[in-house]
Write a protein that holds these residues in place. Structure first.
Motif, PDB file in Angstrom:
ATOM      1  N   ALA A  55       0.836  -1.202   0.000  1.00  0.00           N
ATOM      2  CA  ALA A  55       0.000   0.000   0.000  1.00  0.00           C
ATOM      3  C   ALA A  55       0.873   1.256   0.000  1.00  0.00           C
ATOM      4  CB  ALA A  55      -0.933  -0.004   1.205  1.00  0.00           C
ATOM      5  N   VAL A  56       1.963   1.219   0.732  1.00  0.00           N
ATOM      6  CA  VAL A  56       2.894   2.351   0.761  1.00  0.00           C
ATOM      7  C   VAL A  56       3.524   2.539  -0.617  1.00  0.00           C
ATOM      8  CG1 VAL A  56       5.080   3.193   1.715  1.00  0.00           C
ATOM      9  CG2 VAL A  56       3.351   2.195   3.222  1.00  0.00           C
ATOM     10  N   GLN A  57       3.901   1.443  -1.291  1.00  0.00           N
ATOM     11  CA  GLN A  57       4.478   1.533  -2.622  1.00  0.00           C
ATOM     12  C   GLN A  57       3.495   2.137  -3.616  1.00  0.00           C
ATOM     13  OE1 GLN A  57       5.689  -2.455  -3.499  1.00  0.00           O
ATOM     14  NE2 GLN A  57       7.594  -2.296  -2.356  1.00  0.00           N
ATOM     15  N   VAL A  58       2.242   1.708  -3.546  1.00  0.00           N
ATOM     16  CA  VAL A  58       1.210   2.259  -4.442  1.00  0.00           C
ATOM     17  C   VAL A  58       1.029   3.745  -4.177  1.00  0.00           C
ATOM     18  CG1 VAL A  58      -1.248   2.224  -5.017  1.00  0.00           C
ATOM     19  CG2 VAL A  58       0.009   0.076  -4.777  1.00  0.00           C
ATOM     20  N   SER A  59       0.952   4.126  -2.918  1.00  0.00           N
ATOM     21  CA  SER A  59       0.776   5.522  -2.559  1.00  0.00           C
ATOM     22  C   SER A  59       1.938   6.371  -3.073  1.00  0.00           C
ATOM     23  CB  SER A  59       0.653   5.658  -1.038  1.00  0.00           C
ATOM     24  OG  SER A  59       0.560   7.005  -0.671  1.00  0.00           O
ATOM     25  N   GLU A  60       3.156   5.886  -2.911  1.00  0.00           N
ATOM     26  CA  GLU A  60       4.333   6.615  -3.362  1.00  0.00           C
ATOM     27  C   GLU A  60       4.358   6.713  -4.888  1.00  0.00           C
ATOM     28  OE1 GLU A  60       7.889   8.788  -3.186  1.00  0.00           O
ATOM     29  OE2 GLU A  60       6.293   8.425  -1.750  1.00  0.00           O
ATOM     30  N   ALA A  61       3.988   5.641  -5.582  1.00  0.00           N
ATOM     31  CA  ALA A  61       3.940   5.670  -7.043  1.00  0.00           C
ATOM     32  C   ALA A  61       2.916   6.685  -7.526  1.00  0.00           C
ATOM     33  CB  ALA A  61       3.625   4.281  -7.585  1.00  0.00           C
ATOM     34  N   LEU A  62       1.766   6.735  -6.878  1.00  0.00           N
ATOM     35  CA  LEU A  62       0.729   7.716  -7.243  1.00  0.00           C
ATOM     36  C   LEU A  62       1.215   9.142  -7.007  1.00  0.00           C
ATOM     37  CD1 LEU A  62      -2.462   6.002  -5.818  1.00  0.00           C
ATOM     38  CD2 LEU A  62      -1.835   6.272  -8.219  1.00  0.00           C
ATOM     39  N   ARG A  63       1.882   9.349  -5.880  1.00  0.00           N
ATOM     40  CA  ARG A  63       2.385  10.686  -5.554  1.00  0.00           C
ATOM     41  C   ARG A  63       3.403  11.148  -6.590  1.00  0.00           C
ATOM     42  NH1 ARG A  63       6.492  13.238  -3.642  1.00  0.00           N
ATOM     43  NH2 ARG A  63       7.752  11.400  -3.296  1.00  0.00           N
ATOM     44  N   GLN A  64       4.324  10.267  -6.970  1.00  0.00           N
ATOM     45  CA  GLN A  64       5.373  10.633  -7.909  1.00  0.00           C
ATOM     46  C   GLN A  64       4.851  10.873  -9.318  1.00  0.00           C
ATOM     47  OE1 GLN A  64       8.558   7.788  -7.754  1.00  0.00           O
ATOM     48  NE2 GLN A  64       9.056   8.239  -5.631  1.00  0.00           N
ATOM     49  N   SER A  65       3.787  10.193  -9.699  1.00  0.00           N
ATOM     50  CA  SER A  65       3.298  10.325 -11.073  1.00  0.00           C
ATOM     51  C   SER A  65       2.057  11.213 -11.184  1.00  0.00           C
ATOM     52  CB  SER A  65       3.005   8.944 -11.657  1.00  0.00           C
ATOM     53  OG  SER A  65       1.963   8.320 -10.930  1.00  0.00           O
ATOM     54  N   ALA A  66       1.639  11.851 -10.116  1.00  0.00           N
ATOM     55  CA  ALA A  66       0.411  12.646 -10.129  1.00  0.00           C
ATOM     56  C   ALA A  66       0.452  13.760 -11.176  1.00  0.00           C
ATOM     57  CB  ALA A  66       0.148  13.235  -8.745  1.00  0.00           C
ATOM     58  N   HIS A  67       1.604  14.361 -11.393  1.00  0.00           N
ATOM     59  CA  HIS A  67       1.699  15.448 -12.362  1.00  0.00           C
ATOM     60  C   HIS A  67       1.598  14.944 -13.804  1.00  0.00           C
ATOM     61  CE1 HIS A  67       5.812  13.955 -12.129  1.00  0.00           C
ATOM     62  NE2 HIS A  67       6.004  14.464 -13.323  1.00  0.00           N
ATOM     63  N   GLN A  68       1.805  13.652 -14.052  1.00  0.00           N
ATOM     64  CA  GLN A  68       1.748  13.084 -15.394  1.00  0.00           C
ATOM     65  C   GLN A  68       0.397  12.444 -15.709  1.00  0.00           C
ATOM     66  OE1 GLN A  68       4.841  10.186 -15.362  1.00  0.00           O
ATOM     67  NE2 GLN A  68       6.478  11.683 -15.427  1.00  0.00           N
ATOM     68  N   MET A  69      -0.418  12.214 -14.704  1.00  0.00           N
ATOM     69  CA  MET A  69      -1.656  11.467 -14.886  1.00  0.00           C
ATOM     70  C   MET A  69      -2.701  12.244 -15.669  1.00  0.00           C
ATOM     71  SD  MET A  69      -2.610   9.658 -11.536  1.00  0.00           S
ATOM     72  CE  MET A  69      -2.013   8.534 -10.595  1.00  0.00           C
ATOM     73  N   GLN A  70      -3.330  11.524 -16.569  1.00  0.00           N
ATOM     74  CA  GLN A  70      -4.473  12.057 -17.299  1.00  0.00           C
ATOM     75  C   GLN A  70      -5.503  10.951 -17.317  1.00  0.00           C
ATOM     76  OE1 GLN A  70      -3.083  13.244 -21.104  1.00  0.00           O
ATOM     77  NE2 GLN A  70      -1.834  14.908 -20.324  1.00  0.00           N
ATOM     78  N   GLY A  71      -6.753  11.267 -17.075  1.00  0.00           N
ATOM     79  CA  GLY A  71      -7.784  10.240 -17.039  1.00  0.00           C
ATOM     80  C   GLY A  71      -7.863   9.598 -15.672  1.00  0.00           C
ATOM     81  N   SER A  72      -8.414   8.396 -15.634  1.00  0.00           N
ATOM     82  CA  SER A  72      -8.600   7.735 -14.345  1.00  0.00           C
ATOM     83  C   SER A  72      -7.591   6.613 -14.149  1.00  0.00           C
ATOM     84  CB  SER A  72     -10.021   7.179 -14.239  1.00  0.00           C
ATOM     85  OG  SER A  72     -10.246   6.255 -15.277  1.00  0.00           O
ATOM     86  N   LEU A  73      -7.331   6.305 -12.920  1.00  0.00           N
ATOM     87  CA  LEU A  73      -6.390   5.257 -12.545  1.00  0.00           C
ATOM     88  C   LEU A  73      -7.170   3.998 -12.202  1.00  0.00           C
ATOM     89  CD1 LEU A  73      -3.472   4.447 -11.789  1.00  0.00           C
ATOM     90  CD2 LEU A  73      -3.999   5.214  -9.483  1.00  0.00           C
ATOM     91  N   HIS A  74      -6.750   2.884 -12.731  1.00  0.00           N
ATOM     92  CA  HIS A  74      -7.384   1.600 -12.437  1.00  0.00           C
ATOM     93  C   HIS A  74      -6.379   0.710 -11.727  1.00  0.00           C
ATOM     94  CE1 HIS A  74     -10.824   2.567 -14.927  1.00  0.00           C
ATOM     95  NE2 HIS A  74      -9.970   3.016 -15.816  1.00  0.00           N
ATOM     96  N   MET A  75      -6.724   0.267 -10.548  1.00  0.00           N
ATOM     97  CA  MET A  75      -5.847  -0.629  -9.809  1.00  0.00           C
ATOM     98  C   MET A  75      -5.839  -1.989 -10.501  1.00  0.00           C
ATOM     99  SD  MET A  75      -4.689   1.338  -7.564  1.00  0.00           S
ATOM    100  CE  MET A  75      -3.710   0.177  -6.650  1.00  0.00           C
ATOM    101  N   ALA A  76      -4.727  -2.691 -10.406  1.00  0.00           N
ATOM    102  CA  ALA A  76      -4.597  -4.001 -11.028  1.00  0.00           C
ATOM    103  C   ALA A  76      -3.877  -4.931 -10.058  1.00  0.00           C
ATOM    104  CB  ALA A  76      -3.826  -3.891 -12.338  1.00  0.00           C
ATOM    105  N   LEU A  77      -3.981  -6.204 -10.335  1.00  0.00           N
ATOM    106  CA  LEU A  77      -3.308  -7.217  -9.533  1.00  0.00           C
ATOM    107  C   LEU A  77      -2.330  -7.976 -10.398  1.00  0.00           C
ATOM    108  CD1 LEU A  77      -6.249  -8.826  -7.526  1.00  0.00           C
ATOM    109  CD2 LEU A  77      -4.494  -7.282  -6.646  1.00  0.00           C
ATOM    110  N   LYS A  78      -1.246  -8.419  -9.766  1.00  0.00           N
ATOM    111  CA  LYS A  78      -0.345  -9.351 -10.413  1.00  0.00           C
ATOM    112  C   LYS A  78      -0.381 -10.628  -9.596  1.00  0.00           C
ATOM    113  CE  LYS A  78       3.673  -7.349  -8.050  1.00  0.00           C
ATOM    114  NZ  LYS A  78       4.971  -6.698  -8.252  1.00  0.00           N
TER     115      LYS A  78
END
Length: 60
Positions: free
Chosen positions: A5-28
């Motif tokens: 969850a911390v990794q996802v949060s950090e990834a979202l924070r770092q890429s927030a300025h590049q995001m366009q549209g909606s984010l869809h969570m995925a599983l591996k």
């Protein structure tokens, strides 16, 4: 799970300025042992339990 969850949060924070549209969570997941994790980086990696290559799981 908390670390993921911390990794996802950090990834979202770092890429927030590049995001366009909606984010869809995925599983591996591991096709060998059935382990699943949230995708928190562009690379899928290998299963920590058995060492098999992880794959993206289809959205249900």
């Amino acid at each position: 799970m908390f670390e993921q969850a911390v990794q996802v949060s950090e990834a979202l924070r770092q890429s927030a300025h590049q995001m366009q549209g909606s984010l869809h969570m995925a599983l591996k997941g591991c096709p060998e042992c059935g382990t699943t994790q949230m995708i928190a980086s562009p690379a899928l990696g290998v299963c920590e339990d058995c060492g098999s290559s992880l794959v993206e799981l289809p959205r249900e």
